[in-house]
Enzyme design. Structure first.
Site, PDB file in Angstrom:
ATOM      1  N   GLY A   1      92.591  38.122  73.847  1.00 33.65           N
ATOM      2  CA  GLY A   1      91.538  37.888  72.863  1.00 33.65           C
ATOM      3  C   GLY A   1      91.842  36.688  71.983  1.00 33.65           C
ATOM      4  O   GLY A   1      93.002  36.406  71.675  1.00 33.65           O
TER       5      GLY A   1
ATOM      6  N   ASP B   1      79.555  39.713  69.859  1.00 36.54           N
ATOM      7  CA  ASP B   1      78.126  39.563  69.536  1.00 36.54           C
ATOM      8  C   ASP B   1      77.224  40.090  70.655  1.00 36.54           C
ATOM      9  O   ASP B   1      76.082  40.494  70.404  1.00 36.54           O
ATOM     10  CB  ASP B   1      77.752  38.097  69.293  1.00 36.54           C
ATOM     11  CG  ASP B   1      78.812  37.280  68.581  1.00 36.54           C
ATOM     12  OD1 ASP B   1      79.993  37.610  68.708  1.00 36.54           O
ATOM     13  OD2 ASP B   1      78.456  36.292  67.931  1.00 36.54           O
TER      14      ASP B   1
ATOM     15  N   ASP C   1      72.754  34.881  74.617  1.00 38.16           N
ATOM     16  CA  ASP C   1      71.868  35.071  73.460  1.00 38.16           C
ATOM     17  C   ASP C   1      70.422  35.320  73.850  1.00 38.16           C
ATOM     18  O   ASP C   1      69.569  35.491  72.968  1.00 38.16           O
ATOM     19  CB  ASP C   1      71.964  33.864  72.525  1.00 38.16           C
ATOM     20  CG  ASP C   1      73.306  33.788  71.836  1.00 38.16           C
ATOM     21  OD1 ASP C   1      73.772  34.834  71.371  1.00 38.16           O
ATOM     22  OD2 ASP C   1      73.882  32.695  71.759  1.00 38.16           O
TER      23      ASP C   1
ATOM     24  N   TRP D   1      78.181  43.265  64.223  1.00 36.23           N
ATOM     25  CA  TRP D   1      77.459  43.254  65.514  1.00 36.23           C
ATOM     26  C   TRP D   1      77.867  44.469  66.352  1.00 36.23           C
ATOM     27  O   TRP D   1      77.037  45.094  67.020  1.00 36.23           O
ATOM     28  CB  TRP D   1      77.779  41.992  66.310  1.00 36.23           C
ATOM     29  CG  TRP D   1      77.264  40.656  65.866  1.00 36.23           C
ATOM     30  CD1 TRP D   1      77.984  39.476  65.841  1.00 36.23           C
ATOM     31  CD2 TRP D   1      75.927  40.287  65.438  1.00 36.23           C
ATOM     32  NE1 TRP D   1      77.183  38.437  65.417  1.00 36.23           N
ATOM     33  CE2 TRP D   1      75.924  38.888  65.169  1.00 36.23           C
ATOM     34  CE3 TRP D   1      74.746  41.003  65.257  1.00 36.23           C
ATOM     35  CZ2 TRP D   1      74.779  38.205  64.729  1.00 36.23           C
ATOM     36  CZ3 TRP D   1      73.614  40.325  64.812  1.00 36.23           C
ATOM     37  CH2 TRP D   1      73.632  38.955  64.559  1.00 36.23           C
TER      38      TRP D   1
ATOM     39  N   THR E   1      89.851  34.134  68.638  1.00 40.63           N
ATOM     40  CA  THR E   1      88.687  34.012  67.782  1.00 40.63           C
ATOM     41  C   THR E   1      87.979  32.678  68.018  1.00 40.63           C
ATOM     42  O   THR E   1      88.556  31.742  68.570  1.00 40.63           O
ATOM     43  CB  THR E   1      89.047  34.168  66.297  1.00 40.63           C
ATOM     44  OG1 THR E   1      87.834  34.458  65.587  1.00 40.63           O
ATOM     45  CG2 THR E   1      89.673  32.897  65.715  1.00 40.63           C
TER      46      THR E   1
ATOM     47  N   ARG F   1      81.367  39.540  60.542  1.00 40.58           N
ATOM     48  CA  ARG F   1      80.078  39.612  61.240  1.00 40.58           C
ATOM     49  C   ARG F   1      80.237  40.198  62.641  1.00 40.58           C
ATOM     50  O   ARG F   1      79.381  40.943  63.104  1.00 40.58           O
ATOM     51  CB  ARG F   1      79.399  38.247  61.289  1.00 40.58           C
ATOM     52  CG  ARG F   1      77.973  38.335  61.796  1.00 40.58           C
ATOM     53  CD  ARG F   1      77.111  37.143  61.428  1.00 40.58           C
ATOM     54  NE  ARG F   1      77.421  35.926  62.135  1.00 40.58           N
ATOM     55  CZ  ARG F   1      77.951  34.826  61.584  1.00 40.58           C
ATOM     56  NH1 ARG F   1      78.252  34.812  60.306  1.00 40.58           N
ATOM     57  NH2 ARG F   1      78.180  33.741  62.300  1.00 40.58           N
TER      58      ARG F   1
HETATM   59  N1  GLY Z   1      76.101  35.161  67.429  1.00 38.63           N
HETATM   60  C1  GLY Z   1      76.663  34.081  66.750  1.00 38.63           C
HETATM   61  C2  GLY Z   1      77.085  34.366  65.373  1.00 38.63           C
HETATM   62  O1  GLY Z   1      77.087  35.496  64.931  1.00 38.63           O
HETATM   63  O2  GLY Z   1      77.432  33.429  64.694  1.00 38.63           O
END
Ligand code: GLY
Length: 403
Positions: free
Chosen positions: A241, A183, A118, A259, A243, A255
Site C-alpha cells: 500500500g 475511493d 470514477d 469513502w 498513499t 477522506r
Molecule cells: N476521489 C478522489 C478524491 O477523493 O480526491
C-alpha cells in the site's frame, strides 16, 4: 477469490462508538431545514453560470471556475446537486439544467475520457439519479453503458478494479497498473445498480469481489485504510500500500476513510451482507475516535500536530455514510442512534463554522482539502458541497438514495 466478508470483517479491530455521540445534538439554534433552503438558493444562484458547463473540482480563492465534461471525476457532483434541488423544490429549472448536463455525459461516453474508476461517481449522480428521478430510459441506458466501461477495468487474478490509467497500456504508467484505491468503494454502487437494472449478475459479482479485495488489502487490522494498494495482475500477489493524497504511506487519509465507511454501508444494503455493515462500523469508529472536537477531521489523521488543516469534504461524506450505516444496522442495535447523532453533529458544525460567504464565494463549504501535498487546500470542493446537500436532504426529507 478473497476471503468471505464475515472472515475479513472479523480481522479488524473495533474501537466502539465514542460516548460523545450517545446524546442527540441540540439543534435548536441551527435547524437544518433552513440550511437546506439556503444551500438550494445558492445552487439556484449558480444555475446560469454552470448550466452546460461545470464548476471545477475545487475553487480558486473560494470561487469555482468553469470546466467542461470531457475528463476529470467531479462534474456529476454539480449535476447531482441539480437533481437534489429539483427533488426538494419540484422546480423544473433544476431538472432542465440536469437534463442539459446529461447530454454532456452521453457525449463523454463517445468522445471523452472513460479510462477511470470514477465512472461510478460520474454516472451515478448524473444518469442513475436522472433515471431514478424521471424514469427516462435514455438515462438508464447511459448509466448501463458507463457500468460496461467500468467492469472492463476489472482484473480477475487479484479481484480488483484498477483505479487509474488504461489497464491495456501498462507501459504508460507502471505505478497505476493493478492499483486499487479506497475511493473506488463509492464507485461500486453503479455496478450493483446495473445488476438490478439489467438482471445481469456480472456487475454485482465484480463489485462484491472488489469490496472483498479492498477489505483484504486496503483495510488495515487497526480499522484504518491505505489510500492505494497495488497487486500483480497476473499472479494476484499483493505488492503493498502507498498513499497518493494522504500524509504518508502508513497514515490514514481522512477522506479515504470516509469513502470506505459510506462505500461499505452501501454494499451492505445492495449485497444484503451484514458483514459489510460490521466492517463499515469498525471503519466509522476509527474515524469517530480521531475526528476533531468540532466533528470535522484534519485532512489526515496522522498529519503532524502542527498541521491543523481540515477537510470539510471528508466530514460531509462521513455524515452521509453514517446515516446510510445506521439504516443497515438491525433495528435494535443502539449504535444506529449514535451514528445518526454523529451525522447531525457534523452537518450542524459544517453549516455553523464552514459555510462559505456568498459575497466572496460561489461554493457552499470552505476548508476542503483536495490535495494537501500539492497545495490544493482551504478551498471549496464540489463533492464536499454535493455531500453537504445530500446530508441535509437525508436529515430533513424522506429521500431515495441515488447511490
Ligand atoms: N476521489 C478522489 C478524491 O477523493 O480526491
Amino acid at each position: 477469490m478473497p476471503r468471505a466478508p464475515s472472515v475479513l470483517a472479523a480481522t479488524v479491530t473495533d474501537e466502539g462508538v465514542p460516548e460523545r455521540y450517545a446524546e442527540r445534538p441540540a439543534l435548536d439554534r441551527s435547524d437544518l431545514g433552513p440550511r437546506l433552503s439556503d444551500a438550494v438558493d445558492r445552487i439556484d444562484d449558480n444555475v446560469d453560470q454552470f448550466y452546460d458547463q461545470f464548476p471545477g473540482p475545487s475553487s480558486e480563492d473560494l470561487v469555482y471556475q468553469p470546466t467542461d465534461n470531457m475528463d476529470g471525476w467531479t462534474t456529476s457532483f454539480w449535476t447531482g446537486q441539480f437533481w437534489l434541488a429539483h427533488e426538494v423544490t419540484g422546480r423544473e429549472r433544476f431538472r432542465d439544467a440536469a437534463e442539459t448536463q446529461l447530454r454532456t455525459f452521453e457525449r463523454r461516453l463517445e468522445e471523452g475520457s472513460v479510462t477511470t474508476h470514477d465512472l461510478g461517481f460520474l454516472y451515478t449522480l448524473s444518469a442513475v439519479a436522472g433515471y431514478e428521478v424521471t424514469g427516462d430510459d435514455r438515462h438508464r441506458e447511459t448509466a448501463v453503458a458507463a457500468a460496461d466501461h467500468l467492469i472492463d477495468r476489472f482484473w480477475d487474478a487479484p479481484g480488483l478494479i484498477q483505479a487509474w490509467g488504461d489497464p491495456d497500456r501498462p507501459e504508460e504508467d507502471e505505478w497505476v497498473h493493478g492499483r486499487m484505491i479506497v475511493d473506488t468503494m463509492m464507485n461500486l454502487p453503479l455496478l450493483f445498480w446495473a445488476s438490478e437494472a439489467t438482471g445481469e449478475d456480472a456487475y454485482a459479482a465484480i463489485a462484491e469481489t472488489h469490496a472483498r479485495t479492498n477489505a483484504e488489502h486496503v483495510v488495515r487490522p487497526d480499522g484504518s485504510t491505505f489510500h492505494t494498494f497495488q497487486c500483480d495482475v497476473e499472479s494476484g500477489e499483493p505488492l503493498g500500500g502507498e498513499t497518493h493524497q494522504g500524509y504518508a504511506n502508513d497514515s490514514c487519509w481522512a477522506r479515504g476513510q470516509a469513502w470506505a465507511v459510506y462505500g461499505y454501508a452501501l454494499a451492505a444494503e445492495y449485497a444484503n451482507e451484514s458483514a459489510y455493515a460490521d466492517l463499515a462500523a469498525k471503519l466509522a469508529n476509527y474515524y469517530l475516535h480521531r475526528v476533531e472536537a468540532d466533528h470535522v477531521p484534519r485532512w489526515d489523521f496522522d498529519a503532524p500536530d502542527d498541521d491543523e488543516m481540515r477537510d470539510t469534504s471528508a466530514a460531509a461524506i462521513a455524515a452521509c455514510g453514517l446515516v446510510q450505516l445506521a439504516s443497515v444496522l438491525p433495528a435494535a442495535d443502539d449504535r444506529a442512534d449514535r451514528y445518526r447523532n454523529a451525522a447531525l453533529a457534523m452537518l450542524d458544525s459544517l453549516g455553523e463554522h464552514y459555510a462559505a460567504d456568498p459575497e466572496r464565494s460561489n461554493g457552499l463549504l470552505t476548508d476542503a482539502a483536495y490535495n494537501r501535498g500539492e497545495g490544493d487546500y482551504d478551498e471549496c470542493c464540489i463533492w464536499g458541497d454535493y455531500f453537504y446537500v445530500e446530508g441535509l436532504v437525508r436529515a430533513t426529507e424522506s429521500w431515495r438514495r441515488y447511490w
